[in-house]
Enzyme design. Structure first.
Site, mmCIF file in Angstrom:
data_model
loop_
_atom_site.group_PDB
_atom_site.id
_atom_site.type_symbol
_atom_site.label_atom_id
_atom_site.label_comp_id
_atom_site.label_asym_id
_atom_site.label_seq_id
_atom_site.Cartn_x
_atom_site.Cartn_y
_atom_site.Cartn_z
ATOM 1 N N ASP A 172 0.835 -1.184 0.000
ATOM 2 C CA ASP A 172 0.000 0.000 0.000
ATOM 3 C C ASP A 172 0.882 1.251 0.000
ATOM 4 O OD1 ASP A 172 0.683 -1.139 2.523
ATOM 5 O OD2 ASP A 172 -0.700 0.177 3.562
ATOM 6 N N GLU A 219 12.407 3.095 6.645
ATOM 7 C CA GLU A 219 11.470 2.077 6.165
ATOM 8 C C GLU A 219 11.712 1.671 4.721
ATOM 9 O OE1 GLU A 219 6.566 1.798 5.800
ATOM 10 O OE2 GLU A 219 7.589 3.748 5.707
#
Length: 732
Positions: A466, A661
């Site tokens: 996502d 991340e």
């Protein structure tokens, strides 16, 4: 936040404050190195403080020295400077920290990076001279390490410290590995019990008016409910709410509690309280990704576990496995994450592989085989209930899709995430954006186009990708190569484990007997279906299949390589993937998620998505490495590993120890700069990073085990990939 769990003995000697010779280990963890027992102001530390060292300050006066240089002082010569042993510095924490920031942090972000315009030099006094003799600390890396060490020392209440030079000039590969092993994992470790309630109950994603922390407990877990009620009463300042879940969880119920979201209970152990001697419960540990993600995630946790196992943290990997089993038994699936708004949503399935890896590390321990059996019983339940049942199963093709249930707008996103989508509908109904969202979620306003959009949006979130233009507005209609590769791996793992570990007879809790033969047949059938619907021989790669339009997608995704990880590619298909597909995704810093052509043109009306070009993610790298090695393409794997680890290492060196991340794998200088959608978790820190990011930590630890010592040394010297491989080829 500071690490709250005791540091594992498995991390080794670096965590001991005193060596066998009686000296302080210079690379001890922060709580040991800056702990009270090492405070020289209250504890005598031998051989550190003595009288001034002999030194000279001379002018240049030899007969051949130019006149204009004769008055320039020479560099101080001293026993400190000439010593072969690492220096120790006597440092006043507050004044040095202030001077360092004033001199070097020119952009005022509490970090020292290559973008700061300071002189990149600061003097520290040596301990052997009582601080009289000075030594230059030079360069971004050493100065940023100094900032990190001073920040930690200040947090531990230290006013003055003896600082080992080894903490400032440590090889960056060794430093990052050490921090991951001894600090980052502990900082990211959670339990849902009294020891961490204040930490784990916090939900940075909660945008509702009700900010009270809340725990939802399965109706069959009465002991857990009573435990949390008792602990909540001890902490009235938390206003912790404890509630039972209904026996039947529906999309309607999940939507009804979106305005009072809560943490979902996980597995617990029966223990004896060490202080009271009374029986109590203790949560099984798990590791969160970091940043705004403060709960147990699905596929993040599998990737994290790979790093934990490398670093000797089997206890945490085992805890993740046991919590996954609990989720399947009580919530019907491995959840996207254990918050109430995720109850209808799963994530890419990796349970069987995790169970086998934990078993290999624990097989000689009591109960290891029982845990393996519980794991595979849960995997069989998940496989049947979740992935091989409608709407996720497409009956016509026989393949599976991401397709969770749900009502309304996903509540965990940032407030502005859907504004561009919803504003035209709000204007159409002459409502404010907030009021339109409320009425749409409550079913007062009907918009079929939005209903369709959010079916696919929830599927994208279940996929773990996502978001991406690969899946936007069609994910629930796609039989993806990633999901079906993982399910093929489930089928192979279940067949092999039943055959080899349980004598070809696994008796489930309901009395059903599972043998290997049906699972072998399922795996063979899925491979045939993958070849039929997903493989494109001409293009040399796998594509997703649209079950509505009855055609392959044309989006080129790095998930095509998951088939090699799962072992469902033939040797001929693997060769095509390596020769044709792999070059499409290889960039400076590793694999990019998808090709630029597939992503298409971006602009104000079509912003970039974080799972598209030019971004690269740890799970894509890890699965590709393992798949390439599995099929004998070790050189390709090592090259990709070096690219990824170099990029992480260089950003770590140049940007104050940052580990984030995701990365822009096309940017050699500042790959951590990712502005798409949710920003970049792990970048928001002052002075010192204490967590990194879960699966990137894991990719670093795991990747280092797959490369040569020569490559590791080159990484430590920050040798760019092109230069490193050019030097290697020069010897051939």
């Amino acid at each position: 936040m500071m690490a709250r769990n005791s540091v594992s003995a498995a991390a080794g000697s670096r965590q001991s404050s005193i060596s066998s010779a009686g000296s302080i280990d210079p690379l001890s963890v922060a709580q040991v190195y800056y702990g009270p027992e090492t405070d020289f102001t209250t504890h005598r530390v031998t051989n550190l403080i003595r009288t001034r060292t002999l030194s000279t300050v001379q002018t240049r006066s030899t007969h051949d020295t130019p006149e204009f240089l004769k008055s320039v002082p020479r560099r101080r010569a001293s026993q400190d400077a000439q010593s072969m042993t690492p220096r120790k510095f006597l440092v006043d924490v507050n004044s040095t920290l202030q001077a360092l920031l004033e001199s070097e942090d020119t952009d005022g972000n509490m970090q020292i990076t290559i973008e700061d315009l300071g002189p990149k030099v600061l003097q520290l006094g040596t301990a052997n001279s009582n601080g009289f003799n000075k030594f230059d600390i030079r360069g971004t890396y050493m100065l940023s390490n100094l900032l990190q060490e001073l920040t930690l020392a200040k947090e531990y209440g230290r006013k003055s410290i003896i600082l080992d030079e080894q903490r400032l000039n440590e090889n960056p590969v060794s430093r990052l590995s050490r921090l991951i092993r001894t600090q980052f994992w502990d900082s990211l470790t959670r339990r849902i019990d009294a020891s961490l309630l204040e930490v784990i109950a916090v939900d940075p994603k909660n945008r509702s008016n009700d900010q009270s922390p809340r725990i939802y407990v399965p109706p069959t877990e009465k002991e857990q409910y009573e435990y949390y009620i008792k602990e909540a009463a001890k902490r009235p300042h938390l206003n912790l709410q404890v509630e039972y879940l209904p026996s039947s969880i529906t999309a309607e119920w999940v939507k009804s509690v979106n305005d009072k979201p809560g943490l979902l209970a996980l597995a617990m152990d029966h223990v004896v309280d060490e202080f009271t001697g009374q029986p109590t419960l203790r949560g099984k540990p798990f590791v969160v990704p970091g940043g705004r993600f403060n709960e147990l995630y699905g596929w993040d946790s599998y990737m994290i576990a790979l790093g934990l196992l490398v670093d000797g943290r089997v206890d945490l990997a085992k805890g993740i496995l046991e919590n996954f089993i609990f989720e399947i038994n009580h919530y019907g699936k491995i959840l996207n994450a254990n918050r109430s708004y995720y109850l209808c949503r799963s994530q890419p399935p990796f349970l069987t592989d995790l169970a086998l890896k934990v078993y290999e590390k624990t097989k000689f321990e009591p109960g290891a085989l029982n845990l393996l059996q519980e794991s595979f019983e849960a995997a069989i339940e998940e496989y049947s209930r979740v992935w091989m049942s409608p709407p996720r199963l497409d009956q016509e093709s026989g393949l599976s899709c991401y397709h969770p249930a749900g009502i309304g707008i996903p509540p965990e996103t940032e407030a502005s995430h859907f504004e561009h989508l919803l504003m035209p509908f709000a204007e159409k109904h002459k409502l404010s954006l907030e009021e339109f969202q409320r009425q749409y979620n409550d079913g007062i306003v009907k918009e079929s186009a939005l209903d369709e959009y959010f079916v696919h949006d929830r599927a994208v979130r279940e996929s773990g990708h996502d978001t991406t233009y690969r899946l936007e507005k069609r994910c629930a209609n796609l039989a993806t190569i990633d999901l079906n590769s993982l399910l093929y791996k489930y089928e192979v793992d279940i067949a092999h484990t039943i055959r080899t570990k349980f004598g070809d007879k696994l008796v489930l809790a309901d009395g059903t007997v599972e043998t290997s033969a049906p699972w072998d047949r399922r795996a063979r059938r899925r491979k045939l279906l993958i070849d039929q619907y997903l493989w494109d021989e001409e293009k040399g790669m796998y594509f997703d299949y649209d079950i509505v339009q009855k055609q392959k997608s044309d989006y080129e995704s790095a998930t095509t390589l998951w088939a090699m990880w799962a072992g469902c590619a033939s040797p001929q298909q693997a060769a095509r993937l390596v020769s044709v597909a792999l070059p499409k995704f290889e960039e400076f810093g590793g694999l990019v998620s998808g090709t630029e052509r597939s992503r298409g043109v971006i602009g104000l009306d079509r912003p970039n998505r974080q799972w598209d070009y030019p971004y690269g993610w740890a799970p894509q790298q890890i699965l590709a490495w393992v798949g390439l090695i599995r099929y004998g393409y070790e050189e390709d794997a090592e090259r990709l590993i070096y690219r990824w680890l170099y990029m992480i290492t260089k950003a770590f060196v140049d940007y104050n120890g940052i580990v984030v991340e995701k990365y822009d794998v096309t940017r050699p200088v500042d790959p951590h700069r990712v502005d798409a959608e949710y920003g970049n978790q792990g970048s928001d820190f002052k002075g010192v990073a204490k967590e990194g990011f879960g699966w990137v930590n894991a990719s670093y630890a795991f990747g280092l085990t797959l490369i040569t010592s020569h490559a590791r040394r080159a990484l430590g010297a920050c040798t760019p990939p092109g230069l490193f491989y050019a030097s290697q080829n020069s010897y051939i």
